[in-house]
Design a protein around this motif. Structure first.
Motif, PDB file in Angstrom:
ATOM      1  N   ASN A 199       0.831  -1.208   0.000  1.00 21.88           N
ATOM      2  CA  ASN A 199       0.000   0.000   0.000  1.00 21.88           C
ATOM      3  C   ASN A 199       0.859   1.248   0.000  1.00 21.88           C
ATOM      4  N   ASP A 200       0.199   2.379   0.059  1.00 23.37           N
ATOM      5  CA  ASP A 200       0.817   3.697   0.084  1.00 23.37           C
ATOM      6  C   ASP A 200       1.944   3.765   1.123  1.00 23.37           C
ATOM      7  N   GLN A 201       3.114   4.155   0.712  1.00 18.77           N
ATOM      8  CA  GLN A 201       4.274   4.200   1.601  1.00 18.77           C
ATOM      9  C   GLN A 201       4.090   5.184   2.751  1.00 18.77           C
ATOM     10  N   ASP A 202       3.335   6.260   2.530  1.00 17.04           N
ATOM     11  CA  ASP A 202       3.077   7.212   3.613  1.00 17.04           C
ATOM     12  C   ASP A 202       2.286   6.544   4.734  1.00 17.04           C
ATOM     13  N   TRP A 203       1.324   5.709   4.379  1.00 16.74           N
ATOM     14  CA  TRP A 203       0.517   4.990   5.371  1.00 16.74           C
ATOM     15  C   TRP A 203       1.396   4.011   6.147  1.00 16.74           C
ATOM     16  N   ILE A 204       2.270   3.300   5.459  1.00 17.45           N
ATOM     17  CA  ILE A 204       3.169   2.351   6.115  1.00 17.45           C
ATOM     18  C   ILE A 204       4.077   3.087   7.087  1.00 17.45           C
ATOM     19  N   GLN A 205       4.613   4.222   6.683  1.00 19.48           N
ATOM     20  CA  GLN A 205       5.490   4.998   7.564  1.00 19.48           C
ATOM     21  C   GLN A 205       4.742   5.493   8.793  1.00 19.48           C
ATOM     22  N   LEU A 206       3.494   5.924   8.613  1.00 21.59           N
ATOM     23  CA  LEU A 206       2.687   6.390   9.739  1.00 21.59           C
ATOM     24  C   LEU A 206       2.432   5.261  10.733  1.00 21.59           C
ATOM     25  N   LEU A 207       2.090   4.086  10.221  1.00 20.54           N
ATOM     26  CA  LEU A 207       1.872   2.932  11.095  1.00 20.54           C
ATOM     27  C   LEU A 207       3.161   2.539  11.814  1.00 20.54           C
ATOM     28  N   ARG A 208       4.278   2.542  11.089  1.00 20.11           N
ATOM     29  CA  ARG A 208       5.569   2.186  11.681  1.00 20.11           C
ATOM     30  C   ARG A 208       5.937   3.160  12.804  1.00 20.11           C
TER      31      ARG A 208
END
Length: 44
Positions: free
Chosen positions: A21-30
């Motif tokens: 999915n969207d890398q921004d979403w992954i970074q936010l979750l991380r």
């Protein structure tokens, strides 16, 4: 961000990473996982 339990947060992170999915979403979750002190990251 919707308030998630630790288990939901980890599941959402793993699902997003698996689907690419969207890398921004992954970074936010991380970031949220690190703030909570969880360690769902798999060793590669």
């Amino acid at each position: 961000m919707k308030i998630l339990s630790n288990e939901q947060l980890v599941a959402a992170y793993r699902d997003a990473e698996k689907q690419g999915n969207d890398q921004d979403w992954i970074q936010l979750l991380r970031k949220e996982i690190r703030i909570r002190g969880l360690k769902p990251f798999r060793k590669s």
